[in-house]
Design a protein around this motif. Structure first.
Motif, PDB file in Angstrom:
ATOM      1  N   UNK A 117      45.276  36.557 112.646  1.00  0.00           N
ATOM      2  CA  UNK A 117      43.880  36.947 112.494  1.00  0.00           C
ATOM      3  C   UNK A 117      43.443  37.849 113.641  1.00  0.00           C
ATOM      4  N   UNK A 118      43.909  37.531 114.857  1.00  0.00           N
ATOM      5  CA  UNK A 118      43.574  38.364 116.002  1.00  0.00           C
ATOM      6  C   UNK A 118      44.164  39.758 115.890  1.00  0.00           C
ATOM      7  N   UNK A 119      45.394  39.857 115.424  1.00  0.00           N
ATOM      8  CA  UNK A 119      46.038  41.166 115.247  1.00  0.00           C
ATOM      9  C   UNK A 119      45.321  41.972 114.175  1.00  0.00           C
ATOM     10  N   UNK A 120      45.028  41.339 113.054  1.00  0.00           N
ATOM     11  CA  UNK A 120      44.289  42.037 111.991  1.00  0.00           C
ATOM     12  C   UNK A 120      42.963  42.575 112.535  1.00  0.00           C
ATOM     13  N   UNK A 121      42.285  41.766 113.321  1.00  0.00           N
ATOM     14  CA  UNK A 121      40.997  42.191 113.870  1.00  0.00           C
ATOM     15  C   UNK A 121      41.166  43.385 114.797  1.00  0.00           C
ATOM     16  N   UNK A 122      42.176  43.361 115.650  1.00  0.00           N
ATOM     17  CA  UNK A 122      42.431  44.499 116.536  1.00  0.00           C
ATOM     18  C   UNK A 122      42.714  45.760 115.723  1.00  0.00           C
ATOM     19  N   UNK A 123      43.511  45.634 114.675  1.00  0.00           N
ATOM     20  CA  UNK A 123      43.829  46.783 113.824  1.00  0.00           C
ATOM     21  C   UNK A 123      42.583  47.324 113.120  1.00  0.00           C
ATOM     22  N   UNK A 124      41.638  46.449 112.869  1.00  0.00           N
ATOM     23  CA  UNK A 124      40.410  46.858 112.186  1.00  0.00           C
ATOM     24  C   UNK A 124      39.325  47.326 113.155  1.00  0.00           C
ATOM     25  N   UNK A 125      39.654  47.404 114.446  1.00  0.00           N
ATOM     26  CA  UNK A 125      38.693  47.893 115.417  1.00  0.00           C
ATOM     27  C   UNK A 125      37.685  46.869 115.886  1.00  0.00           C
ATOM     28  N   UNK A 126      38.029  45.590 115.803  1.00  0.00           N
ATOM     29  CA  UNK A 126      37.115  44.532 116.239  1.00  0.00           C
ATOM     30  C   UNK A 126      37.618  43.918 117.547  1.00  0.00           C
ATOM     31  N   UNK A 127      36.683  43.499 118.389  1.00  0.00           N
ATOM     32  CA  UNK A 127      37.038  42.702 119.553  1.00  0.00           C
ATOM     33  C   UNK A 127      37.184  41.244 119.122  1.00  0.00           C
ATOM     34  N   UNK A 128      37.845  40.434 119.960  1.00  0.00           N
ATOM     35  CA  UNK A 128      38.258  39.095 119.521  1.00  0.00           C
ATOM     36  C   UNK A 128      38.062  38.066 120.628  1.00  0.00           C
ATOM     37  N   UNK A 129      37.446  36.952 120.263  1.00  0.00           N
ATOM     38  CA  UNK A 129      37.467  35.732 121.077  1.00  0.00           C
ATOM     39  C   UNK A 129      38.299  34.747 120.273  1.00  0.00           C
ATOM     40  N   UNK A 130      39.424  34.275 120.840  1.00  0.00           N
ATOM     41  CA  UNK A 130      40.334  33.426 120.076  1.00  0.00           C
ATOM     42  C   UNK A 130      40.554  32.112 120.803  1.00  0.00           C
ATOM     43  N   UNK A 131      40.441  31.025 120.059  1.00  0.00           N
ATOM     44  CA  UNK A 131      40.632  29.706 120.641  1.00  0.00           C
ATOM     45  C   UNK A 131      42.066  29.503 121.121  1.00  0.00           C
ATOM     46  N   UNK A 132      42.186  28.511 121.969  1.00  0.00           N
ATOM     47  CA  UNK A 132      43.497  28.117 122.497  1.00  0.00           C
ATOM     48  C   UNK A 132      44.217  27.201 121.497  1.00  0.00           C
ATOM     49  N   UNK A 133      45.531  27.148 121.465  1.00  0.00           N
ATOM     50  CA  UNK A 133      46.402  28.173 122.027  1.00  0.00           C
ATOM     51  C   UNK A 133      46.229  29.458 121.236  1.00  0.00           C
ATOM     52  N   UNK A 134      46.497  30.590 121.845  1.00  0.00           N
ATOM     53  CA  UNK A 134      46.205  31.859 121.175  1.00  0.00           C
ATOM     54  C   UNK A 134      47.239  32.191 120.109  1.00  0.00           C
ATOM     55  N   UNK A 135      48.273  31.367 120.009  1.00  0.00           N
ATOM     56  CA  UNK A 135      49.354  31.628 119.056  1.00  0.00           C
ATOM     57  C   UNK A 135      49.934  30.300 118.597  1.00  0.00           C
ATOM     58  N   UNK A 136      50.764  30.387 117.576  1.00  0.00           N
ATOM     59  CA  UNK A 136      51.418  29.187 117.057  1.00  0.00           C
ATOM     60  C   UNK A 136      52.864  29.087 117.508  1.00  0.00           C
ATOM     61  N   UNK A 137      53.451  30.214 117.946  1.00  0.00           N
ATOM     62  CA  UNK A 137      54.820  30.184 118.454  1.00  0.00           C
ATOM     63  C   UNK A 137      54.985  31.222 119.555  1.00  0.00           C
ATOM     64  N   UNK A 138      56.124  31.197 120.196  1.00  0.00           N
ATOM     65  CA  UNK A 138      56.384  32.018 121.375  1.00  0.00           C
ATOM     66  C   UNK A 138      56.288  33.509 121.084  1.00  0.00           C
TER      67      UNK A 138
END
Length: 483
Positions: A117-138
């Motif tokens: 979701x964070x990557x999609x948002x960056x690609x769409x020109x949006x800034x992002x606040x993302x909860x921890x952990x920021x990912x599901x895997x390494x």
């Protein structure tokens, strides 16, 4: 999807050109001027805090809500309506990312959605606040960092301890060797986690939930637990156990104390889901050691109370403590200990245990994100996505070793930890804790994970863990490679 991936990216590229003057896209409040228009995604638990956190900030406006559960979405929309406020509502985040009247999104979904979701948002020109952990895997965490840099976005990790000036001052003080050399940094997550129950087979998904969207990148499997919401933390397909739930905050602080700007040389975990048989598969008891040159980083997870008698009462009042700390960080130094017992304080003690210095105070983590969005300066963030990724990666490494482990006898466990003083001490206390809870380790043995040798420069591991460092994704929900 009503639009193709190619057309979505084409619009995203156009949006990025327009964002070279990002302030011009912000909404306008007649009284306050430019307003950052935010969509909150995932509205249970932390999501409710996101809504209120951004609503109270001058210069921000929550303009859209997103949730795959229509009941949850409707509940939050009604709260806006009751206040006389307008808000857009969506089940699919992609509909929000297509809009020009949304500047940023805040993500409080289950962990398996965070990076994509964070990557999609960056690609769409949006800034992002993302909860921890920021990912599901390494692997996918680094892709989110790359997306933030490639598309010039402001991306904040939800590790709000980074906005505590008290903790920052305490860490700087101990790094200046006011207590002598740092010998060990210990993270603690002693948090009550009773059984989530045991089902006899698949259970119905709530009718209000779009289960395909809920699963997103994760395998779409029959639901095998009583509660779809929240208890996803205890399923490795969607969550990361308490190491990546509560523990990520303390892991981040511990890495901050060490001044570690990368991953450790190696990692080992041992533990298990012990004391009950339920539908969870993540550990409720775990010890993880990260081998850093600066000093060892040791992490302990306990979900059971201090003994079997306490299981019959209020687990929250019956959890163990170490140096009067249940959830926090202990920095063991030559001349004393720095204790970080919560999200706003750091307290220093001399070698005799006498308090000698106290550091307190915190600021608003949401406000820090907003300020960076307005300034367009990544350096203004207290918890830039790079920091969030590295600390999340430590949780993933611990769980990787745990998942690659095998049942071991107590004698085998003792032999495995004998050569490391910190690991031996923590394991010995863990065994005492389990015995006090009536856990028979002959019947339900600990799982002893292997040492994972870490290629820190490339953020990867080898051996049996290599295949687990990167998830597999469903069509339409693939975390992309970001060059």
């Amino acid at each position: 999807m009503t639009t193709t991936r190619r057309s979505f990216l084409r619009r995203s590229s156009a949006s990025l050109l327009a964002l070279s003057g990002a302030r011009s896209l912000f909404g306008q409040d007649p009284a306050a001027g430019p307003v950052v228009r935010i969509a909150c995604v995932g509205l249970n638990s932390r999501g409710k805090d996101h809504i209120e956190g951004f609503r109270r900030l001058p210069g921000a406006r929550v303009v859209a809500l997103v949730d795959v559960d229509s009941e949850v979405l409707g509940r939050e929309v009604r709260r806006f309506t009751d206040r006389g406020e307008k808000v857009l509502a969506f089940a699919d985040v992609r509909r929000v990312l297509e809009r020009d009247d949304v500047d940023a999104i805040s993500i409080a979904t289950p962990n398996h959605w965070h990076a994509l979701m964070g990557i999609w948002a960056c690609q769409a020109g949006k800034d992002v606040y993302v909860e921890k952990p920021v990912s599901h895997d390494l692997w996918e965490g680094r892709q989110l960092v790359r997306a933030a840099r490639k598309y010039g976005r402001i991306v904040q990790a939800g590790t709000q301890c980074r906005s505590s000036q008290g903790i920052a001052a305490g860490i700087a003080w101990v790094q200046a060797q006011n207590l002598g050399r740092i010998e060990l940094v210990r993270g603690l997550c002693y948090k009550p986690r009773p059984s989530i129950g045991k089902t006899n087979g698949p259970v119905p998904v709530p009718a209000s939930v779009d289960y395909d969207l809920w699963c997103g990148p994760a395998p779409k499997l029959p639901l095998r637990r009583q509660n779809l919401h929240y208890d996803w933390h205890w399923d490795f397909a969607t969550g990361n156990g308490d190491l990546g739930n509560q523990g990520i905050h303390q892991m981040d602080l511990a890495r901050w104390v060490l001044g570690a700007t990368g991953l450790p040389k190696r990692t080992r975990s041992l533990g298990g889901r012990l004391g009950y048989d339920d539908d969870g598969n993540t550990p409720n008891t775990q010890v993880v050691l990260h081998d850093y040159d600066q000093a060892p980083l040791l992490f302990e997870v306990r979900g059971l109370p201090h003994d079997r008698a306490a299981q019959a009462g209020d687990w929250g009042k019956g959890m163990d403590k170490l140096h009067d700390t249940r959830i926090g960080v202990l920095v063991h130094c030559e001349g004393g200990v720095l204790r970080i017992p919560d999200y706003t304080r750091a307290i220093a003690y001399d070698a005799a245990g006498k308090e000698i210095r106290r550091f307190e105070g915190s600021s608003d983590h949401y406000a820090n994100f907003l300020a960076a969005v307005q300034s367009r300066q990544v350096a203004d963030l207290h918890a830039d996505i790079e920091q969030g990724h590295l600390s999340s990666a430590l949780c993933h490494l611990g769980n990787l070793s745990q998942q690659c482990g095998a049942p071991a006898t107590q004698a085998a466990v003792a032999a495995a930890v004998a050569g490391d003083a910190a690991l031996h001490e923590a394991t010995t206390r863990m065994l005492t804790h389990l015995a006090a809870n009536g856990v028979d380790l002959d019947r339900t043995p600990l799982s002893l994970g292997p040492w994972l040798d870490v290629d820190a420069a490339h953020e990867r591991v080898g051996g049996d863990a290599a295949a687990r460092q990167r998830g597999s994704y469903r069509d339409g929900f693939v975390v992309p490679e970001i060059a």
